[in-house]
Design an enzyme around this catalytic site. Sequence first.
Site, PDB file in Angstrom:
ATOM      1  N   GLY A 192     -47.568  46.652  -6.469  1.00 27.58           N
ATOM      2  CA  GLY A 192     -47.411  45.264  -6.905  1.00 27.58           C
ATOM      3  C   GLY A 192     -48.083  44.917  -8.217  1.00 27.58           C
ATOM      4  O   GLY A 192     -48.126  43.748  -8.601  1.00 27.58           O
TER       5      GLY A 192
ATOM      6  N   PRO B 174     -48.313  51.953  -7.033  1.00 26.49           N
ATOM      7  CA  PRO B 174     -47.635  51.218  -8.100  1.00 26.49           C
ATOM      8  C   PRO B 174     -46.245  51.794  -8.370  1.00 26.49           C
ATOM      9  O   PRO B 174     -46.060  53.010  -8.366  1.00 26.49           O
ATOM     10  CB  PRO B 174     -48.545  51.431  -9.309  1.00 26.49           C
ATOM     11  CG  PRO B 174     -49.236  52.735  -9.041  1.00 26.49           C
ATOM     12  CD  PRO B 174     -49.369  52.845  -7.540  1.00 26.49           C
ATOM     13  N   GLY B 175     -45.276  50.935  -8.593  1.00 22.93           N
ATOM     14  CA  GLY B 175     -43.938  51.359  -8.985  1.00 22.93           C
ATOM     15  C   GLY B 175     -43.604  50.756 -10.336  1.00 22.93           C
ATOM     16  O   GLY B 175     -43.546  51.430 -11.362  1.00 22.93           O
ATOM     17  N   ARG B 176     -43.417  49.437 -10.321  1.00 21.55           N
ATOM     18  CA  ARG B 176     -43.075  48.693 -11.530  1.00 21.55           C
ATOM     19  C   ARG B 176     -44.021  49.006 -12.700  1.00 21.55           C
ATOM     20  O   ARG B 176     -43.575  49.168 -13.840  1.00 21.55           O
ATOM     21  CB  ARG B 176     -43.165  47.195 -11.216  1.00 21.55           C
ATOM     22  CG  ARG B 176     -42.754  46.263 -12.332  1.00 21.55           C
ATOM     23  CD  ARG B 176     -43.189  44.823 -11.993  1.00 21.55           C
ATOM     24  NE  ARG B 176     -42.834  44.458 -10.649  1.00 21.55           N
ATOM     25  CZ  ARG B 176     -41.675  43.929 -10.286  1.00 21.55           C
ATOM     26  NH1 ARG B 176     -40.774  43.663 -11.187  1.00 21.55           N
ATOM     27  NH2 ARG B 176     -41.428  43.656  -9.019  1.00 21.55           N
TER      28      ARG B 176
ATOM     29  N   TYR C 152     -33.687  36.771  -8.584  1.00 22.88           N
ATOM     30  CA  TYR C 152     -34.998  36.102  -8.511  1.00 22.88           C
ATOM     31  C   TYR C 152     -35.235  35.117  -9.643  1.00 22.88           C
ATOM     32  O   TYR C 152     -36.360  34.640  -9.801  1.00 22.88           O
ATOM     33  CB  TYR C 152     -36.151  37.110  -8.627  1.00 22.88           C
ATOM     34  CG  TYR C 152     -36.063  38.388  -7.859  1.00 22.88           C
ATOM     35  CD1 TYR C 152     -35.981  38.381  -6.461  1.00 22.88           C
ATOM     36  CD2 TYR C 152     -36.138  39.617  -8.509  1.00 22.88           C
ATOM     37  CE1 TYR C 152     -35.947  39.581  -5.763  1.00 22.88           C
ATOM     38  CE2 TYR C 152     -36.112  40.813  -7.809  1.00 22.88           C
ATOM     39  CZ  TYR C 152     -36.015  40.791  -6.433  1.00 22.88           C
ATOM     40  OH  TYR C 152     -35.998  41.963  -5.753  1.00 22.88           O
TER      41      TYR C 152
ATOM     42  N   CYS D  31     -17.614  38.417 -13.281  1.00 31.26           N
ATOM     43  CA  CYS D  31     -16.887  37.197 -12.949  1.00 31.26           C
ATOM     44  C   CYS D  31     -17.755  36.221 -12.163  1.00 31.26           C
ATOM     45  O   CYS D  31     -17.428  35.866 -11.029  1.00 31.26           O
ATOM     46  CB  CYS D  31     -15.643  37.546 -12.157  1.00 31.26           C
ATOM     47  SG  CYS D  31     -14.558  38.590 -13.112  1.00 31.26           S
TER      48      CYS D  31
ATOM     49  N   TYR E 278     -36.490  48.598 -11.105  1.00 30.77           N
ATOM     50  CA  TYR E 278     -35.570  47.726 -10.364  1.00 30.77           C
ATOM     51  C   TYR E 278     -34.356  47.322 -11.204  1.00 30.77           C
ATOM     52  O   TYR E 278     -33.770  46.274 -10.980  1.00 30.77           O
ATOM     53  CB  TYR E 278     -36.317  46.503  -9.808  1.00 30.77           C
ATOM     54  CG  TYR E 278     -37.524  46.912  -8.994  1.00 30.77           C
ATOM     55  CD1 TYR E 278     -37.349  47.543  -7.759  1.00 30.77           C
ATOM     56  CD2 TYR E 278     -38.821  46.731  -9.455  1.00 30.77           C
ATOM     57  CE1 TYR E 278     -38.445  47.971  -7.021  1.00 30.77           C
ATOM     58  CE2 TYR E 278     -39.920  47.154  -8.722  1.00 30.77           C
ATOM     59  CZ  TYR E 278     -39.716  47.767  -7.505  1.00 30.77           C
ATOM     60  OH  TYR E 278     -40.796  48.192  -6.774  1.00 30.77           O
TER      61      TYR E 278
HETATM   62  C1  LIG Z   1     -42.129  47.754  -3.415  1.00 29.32           C
HETATM   63  C2  LIG Z   1     -43.302  48.457  -2.848  1.00 29.32           C
HETATM   64  C3  LIG Z   1     -44.222  49.075  -3.702  1.00 29.32           C
HETATM   65  C4  LIG Z   1     -44.133  49.024  -5.195  1.00 29.32           C
HETATM   66  O1  LIG Z   1     -44.182  47.736  -5.689  1.00 29.32           O
HETATM   67  P1  LIG Z   1     -44.306  47.517  -7.274  1.00 29.32           P
HETATM   68  O2  LIG Z   1     -44.258  46.043  -7.422  1.00 29.32           O
HETATM   69  O3  LIG Z   1     -43.118  48.181  -7.887  1.00 29.32           O
HETATM   70  O4  LIG Z   1     -45.571  48.128  -7.704  1.00 29.32           O
HETATM   71  C5  LIG Z   1     -45.272  49.767  -3.130  1.00 29.32           C
HETATM   72  N1  LIG Z   1     -45.413  49.837  -1.787  1.00 29.32           N
HETATM   73  C6  LIG Z   1     -44.527  49.271  -0.940  1.00 29.32           C
HETATM   74  C7  LIG Z   1     -44.728  49.402   0.507  1.00 29.32           C
HETATM   75  C8  LIG Z   1     -43.455  48.563  -1.435  1.00 29.32           C
HETATM   76  O5  LIG Z   1     -42.599  47.987  -0.587  1.00 29.32           O
END
Ligand SMILES: *Cc1c(COP(=O)(O)O)cnc(C)c1O
Length: 469
Positions: free
Chosen positions: A280, A323-325, A370, A397, A427
């Site tokens: 997150g 972390p992903g984003r 969002y 469309c 994403y």
């Molecule tokens: C979506 C998610 C993440 C990654 O969230 P980011 O906002 O991309 O960092 C990590 N852990 C879990 C369990 C998630 O669902």
Amino acid sequence: MTTTIPGEPWSTGVARDGAGVASVAGVPVADLAAQHGTPAYVLDEGDLRGRASAYRRAFETAFAEIGAGVDVYYAGKAFLSLAVARWVHDEGLRVDTASGGELAIALRAGVPGAHIGLHGNNKSDDEIVTALDAGVGRIIVDSLVEIERVADLAGARGVVAPVMVRVTTGVHAGGHEYISTAHEDQKFGLSIAPTPAASEQVVAAAATSSDAGGDSPAMRGLLAVLARPELHLLGIHSHIGSQILDPSGFEVAARAVLELRAALAERTGVLVDEVDLGGGYGIAYLPGEVALDPDRIAKDVAASVAASAADVGTPLPRFSIEPGRAIVGPAGLTLYTVGTVKPVRIDDGRTRTYVSVDGGMSDNIRPALYGAAYHAEIVGRLSDAEPVLARVVGKHCESGDIVVHEVQLPGDVRAGDLLAVAATGAYGRSMASNYNQVPRPPVVAVRDGGSRVLIRRETIADLLALDEG
Ligand SMILES: *Cc1c(COP(=O)(O)O)cnc(C)c1O
């Protein structure tokens, strides 16, 4: 001029030359467009790797200072391909997956099973079995029924499944909404709040049995895992939200999890080894926004978990984060070609210039889903025309097919211009669709003056190939 390049929200490899032509890691966007077509997702490999290693080093350093270990898992749902899985693995990260598809990519990329986690609130038997056969390091269980299913499937295969129990702490961050110990009206995890109905039952039954009535769903989940010899309880997992820019949510959630861990230890004598604090970590999407600094957030989180652990009087567990984003988001941009440009008179007498591009909500659903805000610039040339209020829209469309709600673009924006949208690495491709039977764009990696295709562009033939007639 409206240009903000270089700097956030663009990846570190983005620059503009004297003629205003932007390049990514030394490759001019015009060359990228000529070679790979548009729309295209462009991923700055050096930037992505830099962020992955920065997160790992920041957390390792900060947690070493409080005497705890930490693992960084890249949340593959943000964007996963074989190359990206290898890059993050090279940089010392593990990989979180949330479906059989993500798991397959991580495994095919050569990430060791032991360094992969499997998430999901509704895992299929196939997904669980694949994870068990691959020897994944952790399955994050999300419900009481799933605990029994994983145990049964592990038992049938003669293995012990390493599991973490996903709990919800009442902290929702990103929206800055803390409802600590409240019940959560969402699908993930097991709440740490005691269920009132169960508490009443306990009073009614005068605690006649050893059942877990009155316990929170989270505690019931932990006890259920301990009760099954086919499961090994690694620890407790908490993920509080996404695009978080204020660290206090992590701190509140971490304290709640450490308290639950201590309560379980008091109850059963089992002090679980691991705590995952989820992902997150927020990034910059617009000029002037400031991403969370990994060193700073790592220090803040480490200090607060050390204080919480001292308060609850338990030794520190091993931690992990996901972390992903924050790893892939800023590393990506989307390159489009401008088509129709249409000035539209809006209510207050102003004019909004609708700039249509050759993609849209099929390659970036986040604005429609969002209301997410993005930044765009014309990147193929410099213009000294007066900026105009523009809205970048797609070719789909729906009037909600908006890529950038509001941005200043040069008044001479015209068909054929190259337009880039910043910070689309997370994403974007991972949530892309074929709406209107539009083939999905390629993902092109750029590094040291060269580019290569990570995921090729879909073709109409791909779409027809799926149609059985
Ligand atoms: C979506 C998610 C993440 C990654 O969230 P980011 O906002 O991309 O960092 C990590 N852990 C879990 C369990 C998630 O669902």
